[in-house]
Design an enzyme around this catalytic site. Structure first.
Site, mmCIF file in Angstrom:
data_model
loop_
_atom_site.group_PDB
_atom_site.id
_atom_site.type_symbol
_atom_site.label_atom_id
_atom_site.label_comp_id
_atom_site.label_asym_id
_atom_site.label_seq_id
_atom_site.Cartn_x
_atom_site.Cartn_y
_atom_site.Cartn_z
ATOM 1 N N ARG A 1 36.171 53.835 72.788
ATOM 2 C CA ARG A 1 36.684 52.477 73.063
ATOM 3 C C ARG A 1 37.951 52.128 72.278
ATOM 4 O O ARG A 1 38.687 51.229 72.692
ATOM 5 C CB ARG A 1 35.586 51.445 72.768
ATOM 6 N N GLN B 1 21.956 33.716 78.650
ATOM 7 C CA GLN B 1 22.565 32.750 79.582
ATOM 8 C C GLN B 1 21.494 31.950 80.310
ATOM 9 O O GLN B 1 21.809 31.012 81.029
ATOM 10 C CB GLN B 1 23.430 33.492 80.614
ATOM 11 N N ARG B 2 20.228 32.331 80.129
ATOM 12 C CA ARG B 2 19.144 31.566 80.744
ATOM 13 C C ARG B 2 18.742 30.395 79.847
ATOM 14 O O ARG B 2 18.329 29.351 80.313
ATOM 15 C CB ARG B 2 17.937 32.468 80.993
ATOM 16 N N LEU C 1 30.117 47.244 76.428
ATOM 17 C CA LEU C 1 29.582 47.676 75.122
ATOM 18 C C LEU C 1 28.139 48.170 75.224
ATOM 19 O O LEU C 1 27.770 49.188 74.629
ATOM 20 C CB LEU C 1 29.692 46.506 74.126
ATOM 21 N N ARG D 1 24.181 53.655 74.390
ATOM 22 C CA ARG D 1 22.732 53.587 74.208
ATOM 23 C C ARG D 1 22.265 53.787 72.787
ATOM 24 O O ARG D 1 21.103 53.561 72.476
ATOM 25 C CB ARG D 1 22.063 54.615 75.150
HETATM 26 C C1 LIG Z 1 37.696 54.259 79.488
HETATM 27 C C2 LIG Z 1 36.315 54.110 80.050
HETATM 28 C C3 LIG Z 1 36.136 53.810 81.377
HETATM 29 C C4 LIG Z 1 34.858 53.663 81.902
HETATM 30 N N1 LIG Z 1 34.688 53.357 83.232
HETATM 31 C C5 LIG Z 1 33.443 53.249 83.759
HETATM 32 C C6 LIG Z 1 33.225 52.943 85.146
HETATM 33 O O1 LIG Z 1 34.154 52.759 85.891
HETATM 34 N N2 LIG Z 1 31.963 52.830 85.581
HETATM 35 C C7 LIG Z 1 30.892 53.041 84.773
HETATM 36 O O2 LIG Z 1 29.757 52.945 85.239
HETATM 37 N N3 LIG Z 1 31.043 53.310 83.465
HETATM 38 C C8 LIG Z 1 32.291 53.422 82.945
HETATM 39 N N4 LIG Z 1 32.445 53.707 81.613
HETATM 40 C C9 LIG Z 1 31.253 53.834 80.776
HETATM 41 C C10 LIG Z 1 30.916 55.316 80.518
HETATM 42 O O3 LIG Z 1 30.606 55.964 81.721
HETATM 43 C C11 LIG Z 1 29.726 55.423 79.574
HETATM 44 O O4 LIG Z 1 28.579 54.852 80.141
HETATM 45 C C12 LIG Z 1 29.952 54.755 78.251
HETATM 46 O O5 LIG Z 1 31.206 55.108 77.735
HETATM 47 C C13 LIG Z 1 28.834 55.128 77.275
HETATM 48 O O6 LIG Z 1 29.082 56.428 76.810
HETATM 49 P P1 LIG Z 1 28.103 57.671 77.033
HETATM 50 O O7 LIG Z 1 27.697 57.783 78.435
HETATM 51 O O8 LIG Z 1 28.773 58.820 76.395
HETATM 52 O O9 LIG Z 1 26.724 57.325 76.351
HETATM 53 P P2 LIG Z 1 26.149 56.658 75.054
HETATM 54 O O10 LIG Z 1 25.027 55.847 75.489
HETATM 55 O O11 LIG Z 1 27.211 55.973 74.247
HETATM 56 O O12 LIG Z 1 25.570 57.880 74.275
HETATM 57 C C14 LIG Z 1 26.349 58.690 73.398
HETATM 58 C C15 LIG Z 1 26.091 60.151 73.671
HETATM 59 O O13 LIG Z 1 24.698 60.423 73.543
HETATM 60 C C16 LIG Z 1 24.303 61.387 74.510
HETATM 61 N N5 LIG Z 1 23.343 60.791 75.434
HETATM 62 C C17 LIG Z 1 22.996 59.478 75.520
HETATM 63 N N6 LIG Z 1 22.068 59.301 76.441
HETATM 64 C C18 LIG Z 1 21.821 60.504 76.986
HETATM 65 C C19 LIG Z 1 20.969 60.952 78.017
HETATM 66 N N7 LIG Z 1 20.172 60.131 78.676
HETATM 67 N N8 LIG Z 1 20.956 62.251 78.306
HETATM 68 C C20 LIG Z 1 21.751 63.120 77.645
HETATM 69 N N9 LIG Z 1 22.605 62.772 76.657
HETATM 70 C C21 LIG Z 1 22.635 61.474 76.330
HETATM 71 C C22 LIG Z 1 25.581 61.834 75.202
HETATM 72 O O14 LIG Z 1 26.135 62.930 74.507
HETATM 73 C C23 LIG Z 1 26.468 60.638 75.056
HETATM 74 O O15 LIG Z 1 27.858 60.933 75.160
HETATM 75 C C24 LIG Z 1 33.726 53.837 81.076
HETATM 76 C C25 LIG Z 1 33.929 54.135 79.721
HETATM 77 C C26 LIG Z 1 35.187 54.274 79.212
HETATM 78 C C27 LIG Z 1 35.335 54.587 77.730
#
Ligand SMILES: Cc1cc2nc3c(=O)[nH]c(=O)nc-3n(C[C@H](O)[C@H](O)[C@H](O)COP(=O)(O)OP(=O)(O)OC[C@H]3O[C@@H](n4cnc5c(N)ncnc54)[C@H](O)[C@@H]3O)c2cc1C
Length: 252
Positions: free
Chosen positions: A215, A128-129, A115, A119
């Site tokens: 999700r 947990q600390r 979750l 961001r």
């Molecule tokens: C089914 C599934 C499997 C996954 N498996 C893995 C895994 O194996 N390993 C792993 O590490 N993660 C995994 N994730 C996590 C995934 O990679 C993302 O980190 C997570 O879903 C958060 O979404 P987001 O990256 O779109 O960013 P969020 O933080 O939710 O941000 C939402 C949106 O804001 C924009 N944004 C946010 N920050 C920035 C930035 N710095 N620069 C540019 N645009 C930005 C983007 O458009 C982004 O899509 C998984 C997620 C899902 C749903």
């Protein structure tokens, strides 16, 4: 898992700073408004009395951009139509004004680890600390939820064994002179993903839409999918029009 909506956006109708040309006289023509500082302003914006504050706030923000409070376009005069058009156009920034906060208990550390990758949400998670994990109940994934099934017994044994090691490590480290906080922060290293955690999570509606799309999805982990479905159903009660395009079943 218990997901409780503990705070959400409320509109303060009495302080709406509507200025000329949105005078009382002007508004009168569009909704029988007689006192813009009173409840009648709410009646004017909420043309359907069931419209929620969160949904109407998004519309208000959008109308503030073009100063179109008089709702000149009949096809978007109703709040659900207005928001449907906002979503269609991709102008979702107006959905950022309303927010919702949940207190979530009985979820696994595995869930919150996923979750908190989102961001645009804000979090306050149980430490947990500071908090003793001795009395926590494991949160197993939906596939391991049948007490007495072999996989449940296996998972339960593994958890109990880890918990015993955790307690023993706290004891050993405290005996060596480490503070309780230092002992717990080190001993938690042996606790599994199933360890229960609790978290307060806040998001604006645009952020929630994005998280739920990812999700409440067939490809998502089963526990977080259940969480996202629960959040969605509660958000629908406070912002139904903002989530009008979302399915009842997980995204595919
Ligand atoms: C089914 C599934 C499997 C996954 N498996 C893995 C895994 O194996 N390993 C792993 O590490 N993660 C995994 N994730 C996590 C995934 O990679 C993302 O980190 C997570 O879903 C958060 O979404 P987001 O990256 O779109 O960013 P969020 O933080 O939710 O941000 C939402 C949106 O804001 C924009 N944004 C946010 N920050 C920035 C930035 N710095 N620069 C540019 N645009 C930005 C983007 O458009 C982004 O899509 C998984 C997620 C899902 C749903």
């Amino acid at each position: 898992m218990k997901v409780t909506l503990i705070a959400s956006t409320h509109m303060d109708w009495v302080v709406l700073p509507l200025e000329e040309p949105y005078s009382n006289e002007f508004l009168d023509a569009f909704g029988g408004v007689t006192n813009r500082m009173g409840n009648t302003t709410e009646q004017w914006m909420k043309q359907d009395e069931d419209d929620s504050d969160a949904d109407v706030l998004a519309e208000f923000a959008g109308r503030a951009c073009y100063q179109s409070f008089h709702k000149p376009n009949p096809s978007t005069a109703a709040n659900d139509d207005y928001i449907a058009n906002i979503i269609f156009q991709g102008h979702e920034s107006v959905l950022e004004h309303a927010s919702a906060t949940f207190y979530v208990i009985g979820v696994s550390r595995a869930l919150t680890h996923e979750l908190i990758r989102h961001r645009h949400l804000s979090y306050s998670e149980m430490s947990q600390r500071f908090v003793d994990l001795e009395n926590t109940t494991p949160v197993f994934p939906p596939a391991i939820d049948q007490a007495d099934a072999e996989e449940w017994v296996t998972a339960e044994n593994a958890y109990s064994s880890a918990l015993e090691d955790y307690k023993y490590l706290v004891e050993l480290l405290e005996a060596k002179g480490f503070t309780r906080k230092q002992a717990r922060e080190a001993a938690r290293a042996v606790m599994p993903n199933a360890t229960e955690t609790r978290i307060v999570v806040t998001g604006n509606m645009r952020a929630w839409r994005d998280v739920i799309k990812k999700r409440f999805h067939v490809a998502a982990d089963a526990e977080i999918r259940e969480f996202a479905g629960e959040v969605l159903s509660q958000l629908r009660t406070i912002a139904p029009n903002t989530f009008q395009d979302f399915p009842e079943e997980p995204f595919a």
